[in-house]
Scaffold this motif. Structure first.
Motif, PDB file in Angstrom:
ATOM      1  N   ALA A 131       0.830  -1.208   0.000  1.00 58.16           N
ATOM      2  CA  ALA A 131       0.000   0.000   0.000  1.00 58.16           C
ATOM      3  C   ALA A 131       0.864   1.256   0.000  1.00 58.16           C
ATOM      4  O   ALA A 131       0.604   2.209  -0.740  1.00 58.16           O
ATOM      5  N   GLU A 135       2.409   4.304  -3.322  1.00 60.05           N
ATOM      6  CA  GLU A 135       2.442   5.759  -3.179  1.00 60.05           C
ATOM      7  C   GLU A 135       3.860   6.308  -3.331  1.00 60.05           C
ATOM      8  O   GLU A 135       4.061   7.413  -3.828  1.00 60.05           O
ATOM      9  N   TRP A 465      -4.725   2.778  -1.665  1.00 63.98           N
ATOM     10  CA  TRP A 465      -4.077   2.545  -0.378  1.00 63.98           C
ATOM     11  C   TRP A 465      -5.024   1.826   0.576  1.00 63.98           C
ATOM     12  O   TRP A 465      -4.627   0.900   1.287  1.00 63.98           O
TER      13      TRP A 465
END
Length: 599
Positions: A131, A135, A465
């Motif tokens: 997750a 990013e 996420w």
């Protein structure tokens, strides 16, 4: 057909920060300065960035309009779908890594003397760091290009399989899994490539295709894993991941060219300078120094904004929780199906094959979305001034498919209790859950990238996420949850609790569909977007000046996301974002320079 300017699918804000509206300020400033020196009225450059960057610098920054026919948008469809097919495999391999590990739990537990519940920590840590890894990787794909970043990610993931496959102790497994999750670029890069190849209002079919790879890869793990667990040592679960990942990396290296628009523009500009066609033309990344384009502050704000929107935006929070909860169910199923189907004396292979119904559900949902997308496109074209048609209509199909989640869960709850009920009943309801999982992921992503414009990367980043993080967190408590809740019918009681939670979340879909305009009015992000739209003369901007979006002039000059075409509601033609072409700008600049020489 025009398109929404910033509807880039789950890429990062540093991409969405590089758009045409920021160039308005730079372009108009430069035009005004030249006009003052020559007593010539400022040139109306609108969304173009093709301007001299100061009197002492005659370099001209290339725009999309100057080379549109050479960018990914103009590639032949066969080439686009070849690239997308390889990206499909890349995404499958990344999600395959999240689930196949579960079939190694028994062997790991036996060899290293840990409980199977403890061994599940390897699955949990991979998902949680996956997750965050998505990013962390995205901004670099915008700076250096999609291909080198994906190659780096795939290489690192493959390298970190080795400490797990050769692990002398359980700690090595945990370290390898943690680093492998953090190294996975995921949809933040692979799905972002869709924005490089299709305009926003033409990308829904491509999005639907790649979304299937994301959800399907997670189910592929247990399907293959049942055979591996039955006939091979547990380490083969890891070696197979490495073999698959290595093959995918080689295919990607050979077949996939660079797609990132700004990287292609840099190359085109260099080619034109070398040929003498235009010695003053420069790509977006060639003019502004790296430190100005990619400052620590910009990176920090980019990485933090998805989490800020997740916590402060009701639309993002609700849809992300719904999407995350739906995806987490699949990973809970991976841990619980053995409990369910051992009641019918399913062996290891049969338990793996019990995931086929979920995969069938994914196929059904994918195929069902094709006519839904066609209907949505027609509605947007027919009602260009209807805000609901432009935004909430993308959630319309979800009104019919989202209820499949609670329906599937309550049906599964009371058909998974074992004989005398036939096992086929639970499989049918598992397929219904699969339909819901695909539909929720597809529709929520499609809606948020449209509703949040330049902030859509943050909105969809929060969604992605949420899916990975919740799946990781719920992996550990899944088995105790299904075994300790309730009494005799503990499996049914546990699934009923999940039904109740999903029922509340699904109601939120209807609230957002019917009250979306009001919710966006209360959103500070949407209001800032609306203000920028008014300043842009009614055109929906690709960039909203403000913290983290290059409000500093130097940062604006370093913008690197290409401008996007306006939405149907604006009704402008294809190929320009403002009605002023790069050729018109060049002609006007030549007139100004000629006037300056005469003066």
């Amino acid at each position: 057909m025009a398109s929404h300017p910033a509807a880039h699918f789950p890429t990062h804000d540093s991409q969405l920060a590089h758009a045409g509206t920021e160039a308005n300020a730079t372009s108009d400033d430069a035009s005004s300065e030249t006009a003052k020196a020559t007593n010539t009225p400022p040139v109306a450059l609108h969304n173009e960035k093709q301007v001299p960057l100061g009197d002492e610098d005659n370099r001209i920054e290339m725009t999309e309009e100057d080379c549109y026919d050479e960018l990914g948008y103009s590639w032949p469809e066969l080439k686009k779908w070849t690239v997308l097919s390889v990206i499909f495999l890349v995404q499958v391999s990344m999600n395959f890594n999240t689930s196949l590990y579960s079939n190694a739990l028994g062997g790991i537990s036996k060899e290293f003397g840990v409980s199977e519940q403890g061994a599940r920590c390897g699955a949990m840590i991979f998902l949680i760091l996956y997750a965050f890894g998505c990013e962390l990787w995205a901004p670099w794909s915008e700076e250096f290009g999609r291909k080198p970043i994906l190659q780096a990610s795939l290489l690192l993931v493959n390298i970190w399989q080795l400490p797990v496959a050769l692990a002398p102790n359980f700690a090595s497994i945990m370290v390898g899994r943690a680093l492998g999750g953090l190294s996975s670029a995921g949809g933040s890069v692979t799905l972002g490539m869709i924005a490089d190849l299709w305009e926003a209002d033409r990308q829904q079919y491509a999005v639907a295709f790649v979304v299937f790879s994301s959800v399907g890869g997670s189910v592929l793990g247990p399907l293959i894993g049942g055979f591996v667990e039955e006939y091979l040592a547990w380490r083969w679960c890891i070696w197979i991941q490495l073999i698959f990942g290595g093959a995918v990396q080689i295919i990607h290296l050979i077949l996939v060219p660079e797609t990132r628009t700004t990287i292609l523009m840099n190359r085109i500009a260099k080619k034109r300078r070398a040929s003498g066609e235009n010695p003053n033309i420069y790509g977006p990344d060639e003019i502004t120094p790296f430190k100005d384009r990619f400052s620590f502050k910009e990176i920090l704000l980019t990485w933090m904004r998805p989490f800020k929107m997740f916590l402060t935006e009701p639309i993002v929070l609700t849809l992300s929780l719904l999407s995350g909860f739906s995806d987490a169910l699949i990973f809970m199923f991976i841990q619980s199906f053995s409990l369910v189907y051992t009641q019918w004396n399913f062996g290891t292979v049969a338990q793996g094959l019990s995931f086929i119904p979920i995969l069938i559900g994914y196929f059904l949902a994918w195929f069902a979305f094709i006519p839904a997308i066609k209907r949505n496109i027609r509605e947007r074209q027919q009602k260009p001034d209807d805000e609901k048609a432009q935004y909430e209509s993308r959630l319309y199909f979800l009104l019919w498919t989202a209820p499949c989640l609670p329906i599937g869960l309550i049906g599964f709850a009371w058909t998974c209790t074992g004989p005398p009920i036939h096992w086929i009943g639970s499989s049918v309801f598992a397929a219904i859950v699969g339909i819901a999982n695909y539909a929720i992921y597809m529709a929520t992503i499609d809606y948020m990238i449209t509703a949040y414009g330049p902030y859509s990367a943050s909105a969809t980043g929060g969604n992605g996420w949420s899916r990975d993080f919740l799946a990781g967190v719920l992996t550990i408590p899944a088995t105790p949850f299904f075994t300790n809740i309730g009494g005799k019918n503990h499996l049914a009681d546990a699934c009923t609790i999940l039904f109740c939670i999903s029922f509340v979340l699904v109601i939120a879909v209807y609230v957002i569909y019917f009250n979306g305009p009001k919710l966006r009015e209360r959103s500070p992000f949407a209001q800032q977007l609306k203000g920028a739209k008014n300043e842009a003369g009614g055109r929906r901007p690709s960039f909203v000046p403000g913290p983290g979006y290059g409000s500093h002039p130097a940062s604006r000059r370093g913008s690197r996301m290409p401008s996007r075409n306006p939405s149907y509601a604006v009704g402008m033609g294809k190929g320009t974002s403002s009605g002023v072409s790069g050729q018109q700008v060049n002609k006007r600049l030549q007139e100004i320079n000629a006037a300056d020489k005469e003066a």
